[in-house]
Design a protein around this motif. Sequence first.
Motif, PDB file in Angstrom:
ATOM      1  N   VAL A 123       7.095  15.570   4.338  1.00  0.00           N
ATOM      2  CA  VAL A 123       6.125  16.568   4.797  1.00  0.00           C
ATOM      3  C   VAL A 123       6.357  17.896   4.088  1.00  0.00           C
ATOM      4  CG1 VAL A 123       5.262  17.837   6.796  1.00  0.00           C
ATOM      5  CG2 VAL A 123       5.853  15.424   7.026  1.00  0.00           C
ATOM      6  N   THR A 124       7.603  18.272   3.909  1.00  0.00           N
ATOM      7  CA  THR A 124       7.911  19.522   3.211  1.00  0.00           C
ATOM      8  C   THR A 124       7.437  19.472   1.765  1.00  0.00           C
ATOM      9  OG1 THR A 124       9.858  19.859   4.615  1.00  0.00           O
ATOM     10  CG2 THR A 124       9.761  21.112   2.578  1.00  0.00           C
ATOM     11  N   GLN A 125       7.672  18.352   1.100  1.00  0.00           N
ATOM     12  CA  GLN A 125       7.259  18.224  -0.298  1.00  0.00           C
ATOM     13  C   GLN A 125       5.743  18.236  -0.438  1.00  0.00           C
ATOM     14  OE1 GLN A 125       9.304  14.621  -1.179  1.00  0.00           O
ATOM     15  NE2 GLN A 125      11.101  15.634  -2.037  1.00  0.00           N
ATOM     16  N   VAL A 126       5.063  17.505   0.426  1.00  0.00           N
ATOM     17  CA  VAL A 126       3.603  17.462   0.341  1.00  0.00           C
ATOM     18  C   VAL A 126       3.010  18.831   0.626  1.00  0.00           C
ATOM     19  CG1 VAL A 126       1.516  16.475   1.337  1.00  0.00           C
ATOM     20  CG2 VAL A 126       3.494  15.022   0.921  1.00  0.00           C
ATOM     21  N   ALA A 127       3.560  19.494   1.643  1.00  0.00           N
ATOM     22  CA  ALA A 127       3.053  20.820   1.991  1.00  0.00           C
ATOM     23  C   ALA A 127       3.261  21.805   0.849  1.00  0.00           C
ATOM     24  CB  ALA A 127       3.734  21.323   3.258  1.00  0.00           C
ATOM     25  N   GLY A 128       4.296  21.569   0.046  1.00  0.00           N
ATOM     26  CA  GLY A 128       4.573  22.460  -1.075  1.00  0.00           C
ATOM     27  C   GLY A 128       3.617  22.304  -2.240  1.00  0.00           C
ATOM     28  N   ARG A 129       2.698  21.321  -2.173  1.00  0.00           N
ATOM     29  CA  ARG A 129       1.738  21.139  -3.264  1.00  0.00           C
ATOM     30  C   ARG A 129       0.623  22.167  -3.233  1.00  0.00           C
ATOM     31  NH1 ARG A 129       4.930  19.631  -6.167  1.00  0.00           N
ATOM     32  NH2 ARG A 129       6.384  19.844  -4.456  1.00  0.00           N
ATOM     33  N   THR A 130       0.452  22.877  -2.121  1.00  0.00           N
ATOM     34  CA  THR A 130      -0.636  23.836  -2.000  1.00  0.00           C
ATOM     35  C   THR A 130      -0.085  25.253  -1.946  1.00  0.00           C
ATOM     36  OG1 THR A 130      -2.622  24.414  -0.738  1.00  0.00           O
ATOM     37  CG2 THR A 130      -0.674  23.822   0.516  1.00  0.00           C
ATOM     38  N   GLY A 131      -0.980  26.208  -2.143  1.00  0.00           N
ATOM     39  CA  GLY A 131      -0.583  27.612  -2.060  1.00  0.00           C
ATOM     40  C   GLY A 131       0.260  28.084  -3.211  1.00  0.00           C
ATOM     41  N   ARG A 132       0.098  27.465  -4.380  1.00  0.00           N
ATOM     42  CA  ARG A 132       0.923  27.833  -5.526  1.00  0.00           C
ATOM     43  C   ARG A 132       0.252  28.850  -6.432  1.00  0.00           C
ATOM     44  NH1 ARG A 132       5.000  23.290  -7.633  1.00  0.00           N
ATOM     45  NH2 ARG A 132       5.856  22.707  -5.614  1.00  0.00           N
ATOM     46  N   SER A 133      -0.794  29.444  -5.958  1.00  0.00           N
ATOM     47  CA  SER A 133      -1.469  30.473  -6.746  1.00  0.00           C
ATOM     48  C   SER A 133      -1.921  31.571  -5.794  1.00  0.00           C
ATOM     49  CB  SER A 133      -2.664  29.874  -7.495  1.00  0.00           C
ATOM     50  OG  SER A 133      -3.682  29.507  -6.587  1.00  0.00           O
ATOM     51  N   ALA A 134      -2.591  32.578  -6.375  1.00  0.00           N
ATOM     52  CA  ALA A 134      -3.064  33.687  -5.552  1.00  0.00           C
ATOM     53  C   ALA A 134      -4.129  33.250  -4.548  1.00  0.00           C
ATOM     54  CB  ALA A 134      -3.612  34.788  -6.454  1.00  0.00           C
ATOM     55  N   LYS A 135      -4.689  32.054  -4.745  1.00  0.00           N
ATOM     56  CA  LYS A 135      -5.721  31.562  -3.830  1.00  0.00           C
ATOM     57  C   LYS A 135      -5.160  31.199  -2.462  1.00  0.00           C
ATOM     58  CE  LYS A 135      -8.517  29.568  -7.564  1.00  0.00           C
ATOM     59  NZ  LYS A 135      -9.128  28.318  -8.097  1.00  0.00           N
ATOM     60  N   GLY A 136      -3.855  30.940  -2.392  1.00  0.00           N
ATOM     61  CA  GLY A 136      -3.273  30.505  -1.128  1.00  0.00           C
ATOM     62  C   GLY A 136      -3.646  29.067  -0.825  1.00  0.00           C
ATOM     63  N   ALA A 150      11.765  16.906  13.504  1.00  0.00           N
ATOM     64  CA  ALA A 150      11.549  16.802  12.054  1.00  0.00           C
ATOM     65  C   ALA A 150      10.178  17.331  11.667  1.00  0.00           C
ATOM     66  CB  ALA A 150      11.700  15.343  11.607  1.00  0.00           C
ATOM     67  N   ILE A 151       9.157  17.030  12.459  1.00  0.00           N
ATOM     68  CA  ILE A 151       7.812  17.520  12.174  1.00  0.00           C
ATOM     69  C   ILE A 151       7.743  19.026  12.390  1.00  0.00           C
ATOM     70  CG2 ILE A 151       5.388  17.382  12.840  1.00  0.00           C
ATOM     71  CD1 ILE A 151       6.333  14.881  11.476  1.00  0.00           C
ATOM     72  N   GLN A 152       8.313  19.497  13.478  1.00  0.00           N
ATOM     73  CA  GLN A 152       8.293  20.925  13.773  1.00  0.00           C
ATOM     74  C   GLN A 152       8.976  21.733  12.672  1.00  0.00           C
ATOM     75  OE1 GLN A 152       7.168  22.900  16.545  1.00  0.00           O
ATOM     76  NE2 GLN A 152       5.865  21.103  16.874  1.00  0.00           N
ATOM     77  N   ALA A 153      10.103  21.233  12.181  1.00  0.00           N
ATOM     78  CA  ALA A 153      10.827  21.954  11.124  1.00  0.00           C
ATOM     79  C   ALA A 153      10.101  21.860   9.792  1.00  0.00           C
ATOM     80  CB  ALA A 153      12.243  21.394  10.998  1.00  0.00           C
ATOM     81  N   ALA A 154       9.485  20.708   9.509  1.00  0.00           N
ATOM     82  CA  ALA A 154       8.837  20.510   8.211  1.00  0.00           C
ATOM     83  C   ALA A 154       7.620  21.406   8.042  1.00  0.00           C
ATOM     84  CB  ALA A 154       8.447  19.042   8.042  1.00  0.00           C
ATOM     85  N   VAL A 155       6.806  21.529   9.082  1.00  0.00           N
ATOM     86  CA  VAL A 155       5.598  22.337   8.942  1.00  0.00           C
ATOM     87  C   VAL A 155       5.935  23.815   8.761  1.00  0.00           C
ATOM     88  CG1 VAL A 155       4.178  20.708  10.225  1.00  0.00           C
ATOM     89  CG2 VAL A 155       5.324  22.567  11.447  1.00  0.00           C
ATOM     90  N   ARG A 156       7.162  24.181   9.109  1.00  0.00           N
ATOM     91  CA  ARG A 156       7.599  25.569   8.929  1.00  0.00           C
ATOM     92  C   ARG A 156       8.511  25.741   7.717  1.00  0.00           C
ATOM     93  NH1 ARG A 156       6.997  24.452  14.236  1.00  0.00           N
ATOM     94  NH2 ARG A 156       6.065  26.042  15.588  1.00  0.00           N
ATOM     95  N   HIS A 157       8.737  24.650   6.985  1.00  0.00           N
ATOM     96  CA  HIS A 157       9.674  24.684   5.850  1.00  0.00           C
ATOM     97  C   HIS A 157      11.027  25.238   6.281  1.00  0.00           C
ATOM     98  CE1 HIS A 157       7.133  23.793   2.178  1.00  0.00           C
ATOM     99  NE2 HIS A 157       6.251  23.768   3.163  1.00  0.00           N
ATOM    100  N   ASP A 158      11.477  24.842   7.451  1.00  0.00           N
ATOM    101  CA  ASP A 158      12.692  25.403   8.033  1.00  0.00           C
ATOM    102  C   ASP A 158      13.810  24.372   7.964  1.00  0.00           C
ATOM    103  OD1 ASP A 158      14.662  26.643   9.491  1.00  0.00           O
ATOM    104  OD2 ASP A 158      13.311  27.363  11.066  1.00  0.00           O
ATOM    105  N   TYR A 159      14.549  24.372   6.860  1.00  0.00           N
ATOM    106  CA  TYR A 159      15.631  23.408   6.695  1.00  0.00           C
ATOM    107  C   TYR A 159      16.741  23.631   7.712  1.00  0.00           C
ATOM    108  CZ  TYR A 159      19.796  21.163   4.885  1.00  0.00           C
ATOM    109  OH  TYR A 159      20.943  20.426   4.770  1.00  0.00           O
ATOM    110  N   ASP A 160      17.098  24.888   7.954  1.00  0.00           N
ATOM    111  CA  ASP A 160      18.177  25.175   8.898  1.00  0.00           C
ATOM    112  C   ASP A 160      17.851  24.629  10.285  1.00  0.00           C
ATOM    113  OD1 ASP A 160      19.703  26.427   6.979  1.00  0.00           O
ATOM    114  OD2 ASP A 160      18.897  28.423   7.421  1.00  0.00           O
TER     115      ASP A 160
END
Length: 276
Positions: A123-136, A150-160
């Motif tokens: 989920v973290t990797q897939v979510a990282g495919r978007t928002g890579r430009s000024a378009k958000g 795992a889902i709660q942490a992934a949608v927030r990119h919160d590894y800790d």
Amino acid sequence: RPQQSAVCHYCDYQTAPPAECPECHVAGIRFGGVGTQKLEAEVRARFPNATCLRMDTDSMQHRDSHTRAFEAFGRGDVQILLGTQMIAKGLDFPNVTLVGVIQADTALHLPDFRAAERTFQLVTQVAGRTGRSAKGGHVLVQTLDPEHPAIQAAVRHDYDRFARTELPVRESYGYPPFTTMVRLVVRGPVEATARLFADHLAGRLRAASEQLAADARVLGPAPAPIGRLRDQFRVQIQLHGHDGDRLRAAVRQATTGLKGPERVQWIVDVDPIDML
């Protein structure tokens, strides 16, 4: 579905789908699915004016299929790209502004102690495919278990946050990284023979562990999660121990010179990655 065949993606076995129930011979069989082909049909029906491309093991058969698909998506010839995990990693398309993760918890409850970790990674990797430009960008995650750590942490990119919830569970049940793990898989064409040899092997492992004071926990033998593959019945044994050197020595002592029955094979996997 296009080839009208049933395919096993573990061993590539193919057969024609039955026209009737093999037990009661009723012809009223309805085929359904929740995979990428079903998703493609749904997407095309809802967005008929958009160009859609599906990427999975069935559609990407040629050597350069992946390259041509990614190039078409990068040029904008394809507006919607859908597929399996192969499209989740290592891609950088600045024009992607919306990513959807369908059935994000598919692997969450597999019999694998890393299931939550792999779900978090995906989920973290897939979510990282978007928002890579000024378009958000935006990420939509579909799940039947939205409150899972795992889902709660992934949608927030919160590894800790993920580590704080996952590591205590691993420690309490004696799984890596707090122990060393060895997995042995016995396989053979006759289930009873494979199971009998696995019982014998497990006994040798317990005896060797006790003799070397390895303080190992021996689990099994038990049917592997994929109990039969390529006409081979599969039985697994797991060993967990805090002293990796003694654990490996116990396995080495138990298996040295060991001969299995005819057509029965077995493997030793130290620090296994695949638990299926």
